[in-house]
Write a protein that holds these residues in place. Sequence first.
Motif, PDB file in Angstrom:
ATOM      1  N   ILE A 152       0.831  -1.208   0.000  1.00  0.00           N
ATOM      2  CA  ILE A 152       0.000   0.000   0.000  1.00  0.00           C
ATOM      3  C   ILE A 152       0.863   1.253   0.000  1.00  0.00           C
ATOM      4  N   ASP A 153       2.007   1.197   0.697  1.00  0.00           N
ATOM      5  CA  ASP A 153       2.926   2.342   0.796  1.00  0.00           C
ATOM      6  C   ASP A 153       3.651   2.514  -0.539  1.00  0.00           C
ATOM      7  N   GLU A 154       3.023   3.208  -1.454  1.00  0.00           N
ATOM      8  CA  GLU A 154       3.511   3.273  -2.836  1.00  0.00           C
ATOM      9  C   GLU A 154       4.857   3.971  -2.965  1.00  0.00           C
ATOM     10  N   ASP A 155       5.080   5.019  -2.186  1.00  0.00           N
ATOM     11  CA  ASP A 155       6.353   5.749  -2.310  1.00  0.00           C
ATOM     12  C   ASP A 155       7.412   5.252  -1.338  1.00  0.00           C
ATOM     13  N   HIS A 156       7.080   4.206  -0.579  1.00  0.00           N
ATOM     14  CA  HIS A 156       8.044   3.541   0.323  1.00  0.00           C
ATOM     15  C   HIS A 156       8.703   4.522   1.293  1.00  0.00           C
ATOM     16  N   ASP A 157       7.892   5.446   1.818  1.00  0.00           N
ATOM     17  CA  ASP A 157       8.433   6.393   2.799  1.00  0.00           C
ATOM     18  C   ASP A 157       8.154   5.956   4.226  1.00  0.00           C
ATOM     19  N   GLY A 158       7.560   4.774   4.377  1.00  0.00           N
ATOM     20  CA  GLY A 158       7.289   4.247   5.710  1.00  0.00           C
ATOM     21  C   GLY A 158       5.940   4.667   6.272  1.00  0.00           C
ATOM     22  N   PHE A 159       5.133   5.379   5.469  1.00  0.00           N
ATOM     23  CA  PHE A 159       3.832   5.836   5.931  1.00  0.00           C
ATOM     24  C   PHE A 159       2.764   5.527   4.884  1.00  0.00           C
ATOM     25  N   VAL A 160       1.546   5.272   5.357  1.00  0.00           N
ATOM     26  CA  VAL A 160       0.395   5.087   4.478  1.00  0.00           C
ATOM     27  C   VAL A 160      -0.516   6.296   4.650  1.00  0.00           C
ATOM     28  N   THR A 161      -0.745   7.022   3.575  1.00  0.00           N
ATOM     29  CA  THR A 161      -1.624   8.189   3.605  1.00  0.00           C
ATOM     30  C   THR A 161      -3.054   7.777   3.288  1.00  0.00           C
ATOM     31  N   ALA A 162      -3.980   8.722   3.487  1.00  0.00           N
ATOM     32  CA  ALA A 162      -5.378   8.441   3.161  1.00  0.00           C
ATOM     33  C   ALA A 162      -5.545   8.180   1.673  1.00  0.00           C
ATOM     34  N   GLU A 206      -3.248   6.888  -0.396  1.00  0.00           N
ATOM     35  CA  GLU A 206      -2.711   5.556  -0.691  1.00  0.00           C
ATOM     36  C   GLU A 206      -3.693   4.480  -0.236  1.00  0.00           C
ATOM     37  N   MET A 207      -4.325   4.686   0.927  1.00  0.00           N
ATOM     38  CA  MET A 207      -5.308   3.725   1.418  1.00  0.00           C
ATOM     39  C   MET A 207      -6.516   3.675   0.484  1.00  0.00           C
ATOM     40  N   LYS A 208      -6.942   4.839   0.014  1.00  0.00           N
ATOM     41  CA  LYS A 208      -8.076   4.899  -0.904  1.00  0.00           C
ATOM     42  C   LYS A 208      -7.772   4.129  -2.183  1.00  0.00           C
ATOM     43  N   ARG A 209      -6.571   4.343  -2.732  1.00  0.00           N
ATOM     44  CA  ARG A 209      -6.209   3.645  -3.974  1.00  0.00           C
ATOM     45  C   ARG A 209      -6.143   2.137  -3.748  1.00  0.00           C
ATOM     46  N   TRP A 210      -5.660   1.715  -2.595  1.00  0.00           N
ATOM     47  CA  TRP A 210      -5.606   0.283  -2.304  1.00  0.00           C
ATOM     48  C   TRP A 210      -7.017  -0.312  -2.238  1.00  0.00           C
ATOM     49  N   ILE A 237     -25.994  10.405 -16.927  1.00  0.00           N
ATOM     50  CA  ILE A 237     -25.399   9.080 -17.000  1.00  0.00           C
ATOM     51  C   ILE A 237     -24.280   8.889 -15.971  1.00  0.00           C
ATOM     52  N   LEU A 238     -23.516   9.937 -15.735  1.00  0.00           N
ATOM     53  CA  LEU A 238     -22.387   9.872 -14.806  1.00  0.00           C
ATOM     54  C   LEU A 238     -22.590  10.857 -13.664  1.00  0.00           C
ATOM     55  N   PRO A 239     -23.518  10.581 -12.758  1.00  0.00           N
ATOM     56  CA  PRO A 239     -23.757  11.506 -11.656  1.00  0.00           C
ATOM     57  C   PRO A 239     -22.586  11.501 -10.673  1.00  0.00           C
ATOM     58  N   SER A 240     -22.446  12.587  -9.950  1.00  0.00           N
ATOM     59  CA  SER A 240     -21.407  12.660  -8.910  1.00  0.00           C
ATOM     60  C   SER A 240     -21.908  11.898  -7.693  1.00  0.00           C
ATOM     61  N   ASP A 241     -21.275  10.780  -7.415  1.00  0.00           N
ATOM     62  CA  ASP A 241     -21.717   9.916  -6.322  1.00  0.00           C
ATOM     63  C   ASP A 241     -20.851  10.086  -5.080  1.00  0.00           C
ATOM     64  N   TYR A 242     -21.367   9.592  -3.982  1.00  0.00           N
ATOM     65  CA  TYR A 242     -20.615   9.478  -2.743  1.00  0.00           C
ATOM     66  C   TYR A 242     -19.441   8.538  -2.961  1.00  0.00           C
ATOM     67  N   ASP A 243     -18.251   8.935  -2.547  1.00  0.00           N
ATOM     68  CA  ASP A 243     -17.045   8.128  -2.757  1.00  0.00           C
ATOM     69  C   ASP A 243     -16.864   7.178  -1.576  1.00  0.00           C
ATOM     70  N   HIS A 244     -17.314   5.928  -1.751  1.00  0.00           N
ATOM     71  CA  HIS A 244     -17.250   4.942  -0.671  1.00  0.00           C
ATOM     72  C   HIS A 244     -15.810   4.650  -0.260  1.00  0.00           C
ATOM     73  N   ALA A 245     -14.918   4.549  -1.242  1.00  0.00           N
ATOM     74  CA  ALA A 245     -13.522   4.206  -0.931  1.00  0.00           C
ATOM     75  C   ALA A 245     -12.851   5.313  -0.126  1.00  0.00           C
ATOM     76  N   GLU A 246     -13.108   6.551  -0.491  1.00  0.00           N
ATOM     77  CA  GLU A 246     -12.515   7.673   0.243  1.00  0.00           C
ATOM     78  C   GLU A 246     -13.025   7.713   1.683  1.00  0.00           C
ATOM     79  N   ALA A 247     -14.324   7.491   1.856  1.00  0.00           N
ATOM     80  CA  ALA A 247     -14.903   7.499   3.195  1.00  0.00           C
ATOM     81  C   ALA A 247     -14.315   6.379   4.056  1.00  0.00           C
ATOM     82  N   GLU A 248     -14.162   5.192   3.481  1.00  0.00           N
ATOM     83  CA  GLU A 248     -13.608   4.071   4.244  1.00  0.00           C
ATOM     84  C   GLU A 248     -12.147   4.301   4.568  1.00  0.00           C
TER      85      GLU A 248
END
Length: 366
Positions: free
Chosen positions: A80-90, A92-96, A309-320
């Motif tokens: 998950i730590d894409e830049d290998h800096d020793g930390f996971v950001t929100a 990076e967590m969202k993308r995972w 067709i493409l409404p702006s929805d609630y971002d479930h991944a960002e919230a989690e």
Amino acid sequence: MDLLPLLLLVGLCVLQSSSKPMEKKERVHHDAPLSNREHDDEENFDYDHEAFLGQEEAKTFDQLTPEESKERLGKIVEKIDEDHDGFVTADEMKRWIKHAQKRWIYDDVDRQWQAHDLNSDTYVSWEEYKNATYGYILDEADPEDGFNYRQMMARDERRFKMADHDGDLRANKEEFTAFLHPEEFDHMKDIIVLVHLDKQNAKKNSIYLSIYLSICQSVNLSIYIRNVCVCVCVCVCVSVWFGLQETMEDIDKNGDGLINLDEYIGDMYSQNGDANEPEWVKTEREQFTEFRDKNKDGHMDKDETRDWILPSDYDHAEAEAKHLLYESDADQDGRLTKQEIVDKYDLFVGSQATDFGEALVRHDEF
């Protein structure tokens, strides 16, 4: 021997068509929830486990000891730590989380990549895709039912060129993914929208096609018959991706570049001689007048159609992602260390009788 795939094709199509038909054609694409479980951390962390690992993956392991859970979770954190800096950001967590939720898409791309990269040069060219998908069908007259293979191919080519960033008519893996699953890429959303029954049907149909193609490749089947079967199977059994322009072409019957109320309703519902409209049709008429037609000119233009067709929805991944960070950030610095995540392993993955996840044992995740 050539009859076997044809019989299998019929069987697959019957299986697909046996599902309950929808009363209303759905053109709007909404993001699915991360889990069908109730999100109640006071009761259990099942929702978080499925959100973090993916629903299918979260089913497969439930017998790990806490020590095994922590060890394997630690390996995932490193991923998950894409830049290998020793930390996971929100972020990076969202993308995972998005990656975990969409793994079935990557599996589908891998299957189709093998079928279309005919010369094994790590690219799928438009010619390779066209030949593998349509082959000699284009030399034949279109069927009498009105289906137009040339129009289908023209749409595929338009979408392929949109996904092809460098314009060399060769798609690398990311470009090919954008072509097959354009709803996952922002630069494709102006032209691409999803027309499907639902995400589960899309997954199911992808599996049907994969099974069928595997059978076709295992028997002595002529290229012509195989191409006919593949195209029919694609048309009948697989969810179809249309562009915004293509959607307007489908609905805009009078060809004025706009969608009026009759065209809007006619795309969703056919009276078939019934004078009494269902209640949902009346509701859709109101939706068109009150909300879809924003400038009140009696039509939907391209921008209004896109918003439909493409409404702006609630971002479930960002919230989690924000929820997991909030619950695990012991020093409250806005990011997570590997130790902070492992210390809260029961929130992320659990152990023993808790569902865990295939992602923890996949070699390619490490």
